[in-house]
Structure formats: structure tokens, C-alpha cells
Design an enzyme around this catalytic site. Structure first.
Site, PDB file in Angstrom:
ATOM      1  CE  LYS A  83       5.800 -45.622  25.393  1.00  0.00           C
ATOM      2  NZ  LYS A  83       6.564 -44.544  25.726  1.00  0.00           N
TER       3      LYS A  83
HETATM    4  O1  G3P Z   1       6.976 -41.206  25.597  1.00  0.00           O
HETATM    5  C1  G3P Z   1       6.528 -40.922  24.385  1.00  0.00           C
HETATM    6  C2  G3P Z   1       6.270 -39.364  24.070  1.00  0.00           C
HETATM    7  O2  G3P Z   1       5.930 -38.914  25.456  1.00  0.00           O
HETATM    8  C3  G3P Z   1       7.531 -38.586  23.675  1.00  0.00           C
HETATM    9  O3  G3P Z   1       7.575 -37.305  23.752  1.00  0.00           O
HETATM   10  O4  G3P Z   1       8.282 -35.030  23.503  1.00  0.00           O
HETATM   11  O5  G3P Z   1       9.546 -36.780  22.620  1.00  0.00           O
HETATM   12  O6  G3P Z   1       7.501 -36.101  21.445  1.00  0.00           O
HETATM   13  P1  G3P Z   1       8.331 -36.224  22.851  1.00  0.00           P
END
Ligand code: G3P
Length: 217
Positions: A83
Site C-alpha cells: 500500500k
Molecule cells: O484503510 C483505510 C480506510 O479504510 C480508513 O478508514 O474509517 O479511518 O477513515 P477510516
């Protein structure tokens, strides 16, 4: 639509993998911090639980540093997707890694133009963050529609991985648009199974069945 779970909690991953509905896993540095475990060890364990792609994120900001970290990450298992952030150095790294046959997930995407760049860099997955867009008063799903249209216009093979999913409506909208993948926290995936009418209906069926006095088999 493929279902990835967005967590580094291996107990949750094992439990969800048993449903047979889990196609992969995404992690990020915040999720690794939350898990409180050694990054390389936990990624190796996850890659052994699910055969599908497991995203592991570099933390270097420069191309050379990202390549060094990617080398370590991709050696963990064949199903690791490295990633990288959507920056110039991140996309340079994406181009080099995918040319070499490594899966790459380009993360922190917030515009359709950024997604276009990632596709041109040969990304395996592009991760637009819908929830974080919604948080600041924009419609995250609008970006997903734009990316779908652009990728279809040019037959880009990069898969749209809807990230930062916060609730079942995000999943529904992503599927209606035709996103390739969504990644959600375990709790959101579990919510997808539930409906109060399913529970109520089951209770009634079981109560009536007991009244028949019968057993199956
Ligand atoms: O893994 C990246 C993403 O899914 C993060 O989500 O909830 O931290 O905005 P969030």
C-alpha cells in the site's frame, strides 16, 4: 463486489473468514497501532488466514525508502499488496512495483483525478476514502461514480476499492455504482447480515415448529 475487512485484528479476521465471504484484508498504520502487535508478524499471520490480497502500507515518504520497505513487505507472502500513498513518490513506487508483478494498493485517494493518475501508474487497487469525505461535508460516493465512469471510458483494469466505509449504506451505494471491492471494519460487515424482521421471523418459525412436536432426522 469483493469484500475486504479493514482491520489488523486476527481474531476478527479468522471469524469472518469462516463465513467464506471474505476476499481480502486491508491494514494501515493506525490499525497496526490499534492491534498493538509487531507489524511484520501480524501481516504474515493475516496473509496465512486469507488467500486473497492483504494490504500492508509503507511509511517512508520518498521513492527509494518506499522501495526498500516494499521489498521487505512483498517477501512476506505472495498475497501481499503493497500500500502506497497517493503522492508523486507513491505513484513512482506503484509503477515500479506493478511492472515487477507486485500488487499495489494506492491509498489516501480523494479525487477522481488522483484515481486517474493511479490507474496510469498501473495500480492494482485504488482506495478512495468515502467516509472521510463525508466527514467534511462532501459526498464521498460521488467520487466513486466518477472513478467508475473514467475507468470504464478507458478500460483501466485498476480495481476501485471503496475505503473508509462507515455503515451499510456505503456498501449498498458502492455495489450499485459497480465498485470492484469494498473494505469495511468488522462491525460494519456484521451489520450487513442483520435485520430485525429476520430475527423476529426466525423466533416465530421456531416457536411454531416447537408446537408441532417434530424433529428433523
Ligand atoms: O484503510 C483505510 C480506510 O479504510 C480508513 O478508514 O474509517 O479511518 O477513515 P477510516
Amino acid at each position: 463486489m469483493k469484500f475486504f475487512v479493514d482491520t489488523a485484528d486476527t481474531a476478527e479476521i479468522r471469524d469472518l473468514a469462516e463465513t467464506g465471504l471474505l476476499d481480502g484484508v486491508t491494514t494501515n498504520p493506525s490499525l497496526i497501532h490499534k492491534a498493538g502487535r509487531n507489524f511484520l508478524e501480524v501481516v504474515e499471520e493475516i496473509a496465512g488466514i486469507v488467500p486473497g490480497p492483504v494490504s500492508a502500507e509503507v511509511v517512508a515518504l520518498d521513492h527509494a525508502g518506499m522501495m526498500r520497505e516494499a521489498e521487505i513487505l512483498r517477501r512476506i507472502a505472495d498475497n501481499i499488496a503493497v500500500k502506497v500513498p497517493l503522492t508523486i513518490d507513491g505513484l513512482k513506487t506503484c509503477k515500479a512495483l506493478t511492472a515487477d508483478g507486485t500488487m499495489v494498493n494506492v491509498t489516501l485517494c480523494f479525487t477522481a483525478n488522483q484515481a486517474l493518475l493511479a490507474a496510469k501508474a498501473g495500480a492494482t487497487f485504488i482506495s478512495p476514502f468515502v467516509g472521510r469525505h463525508d466527514d467534511i461535508g462532501f459526498d464521498g460516493m460521488q467520487i466513486i461514480s466518477e472513478i467508475r465512469q473514467i475507468y470504464d471510458n478507458y478500460d483501466f483494469r485498476t480495481e476501485i476499492l471503496v475505503a473508509s466505509v462507515r455503515h451499510p449504506i456505503h456498501v449498498l451505494e458502492a455495489a450499485k455504482i459497480g465498485a470492484d471491492v469494498m473494505t469495511a471494519p468488522p462491525a460494519v460487515i456484521r451489520q450487513l447480515f442483520n435485520h430485525p424482521l429476520t430475527e423476529r421471523g426466525l423466533e416465530t418459525f421456531l416457536a411454531d415448529w416447537q408446537k408441532t412436536g417434530q424433529t428433523i432426522g
